[in-house]
Design a protein around this motif. Structure first.
Motif, PDB file in Angstrom:
ATOM      1  N   ARG A 108      50.383  48.329  42.521  1.00  0.00           N
ATOM      2  CA  ARG A 108      51.501  47.736  43.269  1.00  0.00           C
ATOM      3  C   ARG A 108      52.829  48.070  42.596  1.00  0.00           C
ATOM      4  NH1 ARG A 108      49.618  42.997  43.633  1.00  0.00           N
ATOM      5  NH2 ARG A 108      48.958  43.046  45.826  1.00  0.00           N
ATOM      6  N   ASP A 109      52.877  47.979  41.258  1.00  0.00           N
ATOM      7  CA  ASP A 109      54.127  48.269  40.541  1.00  0.00           C
ATOM      8  C   ASP A 109      54.555  49.722  40.720  1.00  0.00           C
ATOM      9  OD1 ASP A 109      54.150  45.661  39.658  1.00  0.00           O
ATOM     10  OD2 ASP A 109      53.205  46.118  37.721  1.00  0.00           O
ATOM     11  N   HIS A 110      53.619  50.634  40.878  1.00  0.00           N
ATOM     12  CA  HIS A 110      53.934  52.057  41.012  1.00  0.00           C
ATOM     13  C   HIS A 110      54.002  52.504  42.480  1.00  0.00           C
ATOM     14  CE1 HIS A 110      52.623  51.893  36.775  1.00  0.00           C
ATOM     15  NE2 HIS A 110      53.388  52.975  36.607  1.00  0.00           N
ATOM     16  N   GLY A 111      53.923  51.553  43.389  1.00  0.00           N
ATOM     17  CA  GLY A 111      54.005  51.905  44.802  1.00  0.00           C
ATOM     18  C   GLY A 111      52.807  52.647  45.330  1.00  0.00           C
ATOM     19  N   GLU A 112      51.657  52.486  44.711  1.00  0.00           N
ATOM     20  CA  GLU A 112      50.454  53.204  45.127  1.00  0.00           C
ATOM     21  C   GLU A 112      49.499  52.327  45.933  1.00  0.00           C
ATOM     22  OE1 GLU A 112      48.751  54.612  41.542  1.00  0.00           O
ATOM     23  OE2 GLU A 112      50.371  56.042  41.095  1.00  0.00           O
ATOM     24  N   LEU A 113      49.935  51.125  46.261  1.00  0.00           N
ATOM     25  CA  LEU A 113      49.073  50.213  47.013  1.00  0.00           C
ATOM     26  C   LEU A 113      49.289  50.479  48.507  1.00  0.00           C
ATOM     27  CD1 LEU A 113      47.094  48.031  46.089  1.00  0.00           C
ATOM     28  CD2 LEU A 113      48.855  46.329  46.556  1.00  0.00           C
ATOM     29  N   LEU A 114      48.552  51.449  49.045  1.00  0.00           N
ATOM     30  CA  LEU A 114      48.767  51.912  50.409  1.00  0.00           C
ATOM     31  C   LEU A 114      47.443  51.984  51.175  1.00  0.00           C
ATOM     32  CD1 LEU A 114      51.103  54.921  49.517  1.00  0.00           C
ATOM     33  CD2 LEU A 114      51.835  52.639  50.277  1.00  0.00           C
ATOM     34  N   GLY A 115      47.558  51.991  52.484  1.00  0.00           N
ATOM     35  CA  GLY A 115      46.407  52.223  53.360  1.00  0.00           C
ATOM     36  C   GLY A 115      45.277  51.232  53.179  1.00  0.00           C
ATOM     37  N   GLY A 116      44.055  51.765  53.234  1.00  0.00           N
ATOM     38  CA  GLY A 116      42.863  50.919  53.120  1.00  0.00           C
ATOM     39  C   GLY A 116      42.757  50.257  51.764  1.00  0.00           C
ATOM     40  N   PHE A 117      43.239  50.923  50.728  1.00  0.00           N
ATOM     41  CA  PHE A 117      43.199  50.335  49.384  1.00  0.00           C
ATOM     42  C   PHE A 117      44.042  49.059  49.332  1.00  0.00           C
ATOM     43  CE2 PHE A 117      44.936  50.414  44.901  1.00  0.00           C
ATOM     44  CZ  PHE A 117      43.813  49.823  44.341  1.00  0.00           C
ATOM     45  N   SER A 119      44.591  46.969  51.840  1.00  0.00           N
ATOM     46  CA  SER A 119      43.852  45.908  52.537  1.00  0.00           C
ATOM     47  C   SER A 119      42.749  45.332  51.661  1.00  0.00           C
ATOM     48  CB  SER A 119      43.256  46.464  53.834  1.00  0.00           C
ATOM     49  OG  SER A 119      42.489  45.480  54.494  1.00  0.00           O
ATOM     50  N   VAL A 120      42.010  46.213  50.974  1.00  0.00           N
ATOM     51  CA  VAL A 120      40.941  45.750  50.078  1.00  0.00           C
ATOM     52  C   VAL A 120      41.520  44.943  48.922  1.00  0.00           C
ATOM     53  CG1 VAL A 120      39.135  46.488  48.485  1.00  0.00           C
ATOM     54  CG2 VAL A 120      39.392  47.631  50.690  1.00  0.00           C
ATOM     55  N   ALA A 121      42.627  45.409  48.365  1.00  0.00           N
ATOM     56  CA  ALA A 121      43.250  44.721  47.237  1.00  0.00           C
ATOM     57  C   ALA A 121      43.724  43.332  47.638  1.00  0.00           C
ATOM     58  CB  ALA A 121      44.423  45.549  46.716  1.00  0.00           C
ATOM     59  N   GLU A 122      44.368  43.215  48.785  1.00  0.00           N
ATOM     60  CA  GLU A 122      44.861  41.914  49.241  1.00  0.00           C
ATOM     61  C   GLU A 122      43.707  40.964  49.554  1.00  0.00           C
ATOM     62  OE1 GLU A 122      47.348  42.909  52.520  1.00  0.00           O
ATOM     63  OE2 GLU A 122      49.080  43.435  51.256  1.00  0.00           O
ATOM     64  N   SER A 123      42.618  41.490  50.116  1.00  0.00           N
ATOM     65  CA  SER A 123      41.439  40.652  50.383  1.00  0.00           C
ATOM     66  C   SER A 123      40.834  40.143  49.079  1.00  0.00           C
ATOM     67  CB  SER A 123      40.390  41.443  51.179  1.00  0.00           C
ATOM     68  OG  SER A 123      40.888  41.818  52.434  1.00  0.00           O
ATOM     69  N   THR A 124      40.781  41.020  48.077  1.00  0.00           N
ATOM     70  CA  THR A 124      40.242  40.618  46.775  1.00  0.00           C
ATOM     71  C   THR A 124      41.100  39.523  46.144  1.00  0.00           C
ATOM     72  OG1 THR A 124      39.362  42.846  46.425  1.00  0.00           O
ATOM     73  CG2 THR A 124      39.578  41.428  44.490  1.00  0.00           C
ATOM     74  N   GLU A 125      42.408  39.675  46.199  1.00  0.00           N
ATOM     75  CA  GLU A 125      43.308  38.662  45.639  1.00  0.00           C
ATOM     76  C   GLU A 125      43.179  37.339  46.381  1.00  0.00           C
ATOM     77  OE1 GLU A 125      46.917  41.467  43.878  1.00  0.00           O
ATOM     78  OE2 GLU A 125      46.988  40.784  45.966  1.00  0.00           O
ATOM     79  N   THR A 126      42.989  37.391  47.694  1.00  0.00           N
ATOM     80  CA  THR A 126      42.823  36.158  48.481  1.00  0.00           C
ATOM     81  C   THR A 126      41.533  35.442  48.102  1.00  0.00           C
ATOM     82  OG1 THR A 126      44.048  37.120  50.347  1.00  0.00           O
ATOM     83  CG2 THR A 126      42.638  35.219  50.802  1.00  0.00           C
ATOM     84  N   ILE A 127      40.462  36.195  47.915  1.00  0.00           N
ATOM     85  CA  ILE A 127      39.164  35.590  47.577  1.00  0.00           C
ATOM     86  C   ILE A 127      39.213  34.916  46.208  1.00  0.00           C
ATOM     87  CG2 ILE A 127      36.761  36.112  47.013  1.00  0.00           C
ATOM     88  CD1 ILE A 127      36.873  38.296  49.181  1.00  0.00           C
ATOM     89  N   VAL A 128      39.764  35.602  45.209  1.00  0.00           N
ATOM     90  CA  VAL A 128      39.786  35.012  43.863  1.00  0.00           C
ATOM     91  C   VAL A 128      40.724  33.804  43.828  1.00  0.00           C
ATOM     92  CG1 VAL A 128      39.166  37.175  42.735  1.00  0.00           C
ATOM     93  CG2 VAL A 128      41.590  36.623  43.073  1.00  0.00           C
ATOM     94  N   ALA A 129      41.776  33.819  44.670  1.00  0.00           N
ATOM     95  CA  ALA A 129      42.666  32.655  44.732  1.00  0.00           C
ATOM     96  C   ALA A 129      41.927  31.459  45.329  1.00  0.00           C
ATOM     97  CB  ALA A 129      43.906  32.976  45.550  1.00  0.00           C
ATOM     98  N   LYS A 130      41.091  31.695  46.344  1.00  0.00           N
ATOM     99  CA  LYS A 130      40.297  30.607  46.924  1.00  0.00           C
ATOM    100  C   LYS A 130      39.299  30.044  45.918  1.00  0.00           C
ATOM    101  CE  LYS A 130      40.526  31.971  51.796  1.00  0.00           C
ATOM    102  NZ  LYS A 130      39.740  32.420  52.989  1.00  0.00           N
ATOM    103  N   MET A 131      38.863  30.875  44.985  1.00  0.00           N
ATOM    104  CA  MET A 131      37.920  30.427  43.954  1.00  0.00           C
ATOM    105  C   MET A 131      38.623  29.693  42.817  1.00  0.00           C
ATOM    106  SD  MET A 131      35.391  33.764  43.820  1.00  0.00           S
ATOM    107  CE  MET A 131      34.220  32.995  42.708  1.00  0.00           C
ATOM    108  N   GLY A 132      39.955  29.555  42.911  1.00  0.00           N
ATOM    109  CA  GLY A 132      40.699  28.763  41.934  1.00  0.00           C
ATOM    110  C   GLY A 132      41.422  29.557  40.877  1.00  0.00           C
ATOM    111  N   LEU A 133      41.412  30.887  40.957  1.00  0.00           N
ATOM    112  CA  LEU A 133      42.079  31.708  39.948  1.00  0.00           C
ATOM    113  C   LEU A 133      43.593  31.696  40.181  1.00  0.00           C
ATOM    114  CD1 LEU A 133      41.514  33.623  37.541  1.00  0.00           C
ATOM    115  CD2 LEU A 133      41.658  35.513  39.182  1.00  0.00           C
ATOM    116  N   GLN A 134      44.337  31.438  39.113  1.00  0.00           N
ATOM    117  CA  GLN A 134      45.792  31.396  39.186  1.00  0.00           C
ATOM    118  C   GLN A 134      46.377  32.337  38.139  1.00  0.00           C
ATOM    119  OE1 GLN A 134      46.763  27.295  38.525  1.00  0.00           O
ATOM    120  NE2 GLN A 134      46.068  26.626  40.540  1.00  0.00           N
ATOM    121  N   GLN A 135      47.365  33.114  38.564  1.00  0.00           N
ATOM    122  CA  GLN A 135      48.043  34.015  37.645  1.00  0.00           C
ATOM    123  C   GLN A 135      49.282  33.318  37.073  1.00  0.00           C
ATOM    124  OE1 GLN A 135      50.745  37.711  38.564  1.00  0.00           O
ATOM    125  NE2 GLN A 135      48.608  38.425  38.644  1.00  0.00           N
ATOM    126  N   PHE A 136      49.579  33.585  35.802  1.00  0.00           N
ATOM    127  CA  PHE A 136      50.778  32.992  35.200  1.00  0.00           C
ATOM    128  C   PHE A 136      51.389  33.989  34.217  1.00  0.00           C
ATOM    129  CE2 PHE A 136      47.360  31.826  32.314  1.00  0.00           C
ATOM    130  CZ  PHE A 136      47.911  32.043  31.051  1.00  0.00           C
TER     131      PHE A 136
END
Length: 214
Positions: A108-117, A119-136
């Motif tokens: 994401r920082d390098h602007g390489e978060l594009l296309g299908g990757f 979508s998969v990345a955002e789905s992964t972040e949503t799932i781990v957030a539902k499991m209670g994972l928090q970034q700080f």
């Protein structure tokens, strides 16, 4: 010889001063008086059995209450252990996914978060957030050794306390449990800078508080 008068039956002697009914009543009273001691003994035995049954009931009730309390404690322990095991399993799984989340963050920082990757990345972040994972971990926040790990150190004139000036790797927590500290670069105030400011402030205060000369 005396002849018996035909047609008459012999009757028991009756007291001269009482009727046959009074005689029967007196006999019944004598029987009741004779049976009274046996009745008292029966009542005493029944009372003893009742007292024994009452004590047995109290003992069984106490045993039941004790068993119920032990069962409630057992249920609480099982529930607490179940929650603990679940938390450990979730933390173990999410810990294994942290490198994947780091790769997603760098992409994401390098602007390489594009296309299908993307979508998969955002789905992964949503799932781990539902499991209670928090970034700080944010730039500019005070350094806390309990949640931060300092990898780089420097001095800066514009900070008044040890401050996180760069987040090299974000930290993650589940609830109040930190599963990875944030790895940061920190900056401390310049040595002697704060005392110099305090001295200048004191000098200014003394000058402003000095009496004017006439």
């Amino acid at each position: 010889m005396s002849e018996e008068t035909p047609g008459f039956e012999e009757k028991p002697d009756v007291p001269a001063d009482g009727t046959p009914e009074e005689t029967e009543a007196a006999a019944s009273a004598d029987k009741a008086e004779g049976a009274a001691p046996a009745g008292d003994a029966t009542d005493v035995a029944l009372l003893a059995q009742l007292d024994q049954a009452r004590k047995a009931l109290e003992e069984r009730t106490a045993d039941l209450q004790r068993l119920q309390a032990e069962y409630q404690n057992y249920r609480r322990r099982v529930e607490r252990d179940r929650v603990t095991v679940k938390e450990i399993a979730v933390a173990s799984l999410l810990t294994e996914l942290l490198p994947v989340l780091d790769d997603i963050g760098r992409a994401r920082d390098h602007g390489e978060l594009l296309g299908g990757f993307k979508s998969v990345a955002e789905s992964t972040e949503t799932i781990v957030a539902k499991m209670g994972l928090q970034q700080f971990g944010k730039e500019g926040e005070p350094f806390d050794p309990t949640i931060h790990e300092a990898l780089m150190h420097s001095y800066a004139p514009d900070v008044t306390e040890t401050t996180c000036v760069a987040i090299l790797q974000p930290g993650y927590r589940i609830g109040e449990r930190t599963i990875r500290p944030a790895r940061v670069a920190v900056a401390e105030p310049q040595p002697g800078a704060a005392p110099a400011k305090d001295d200048a402030k004191s000098s200014t205060d003394e000058e402003s508080g000095a009496p004017e000369e006439g």
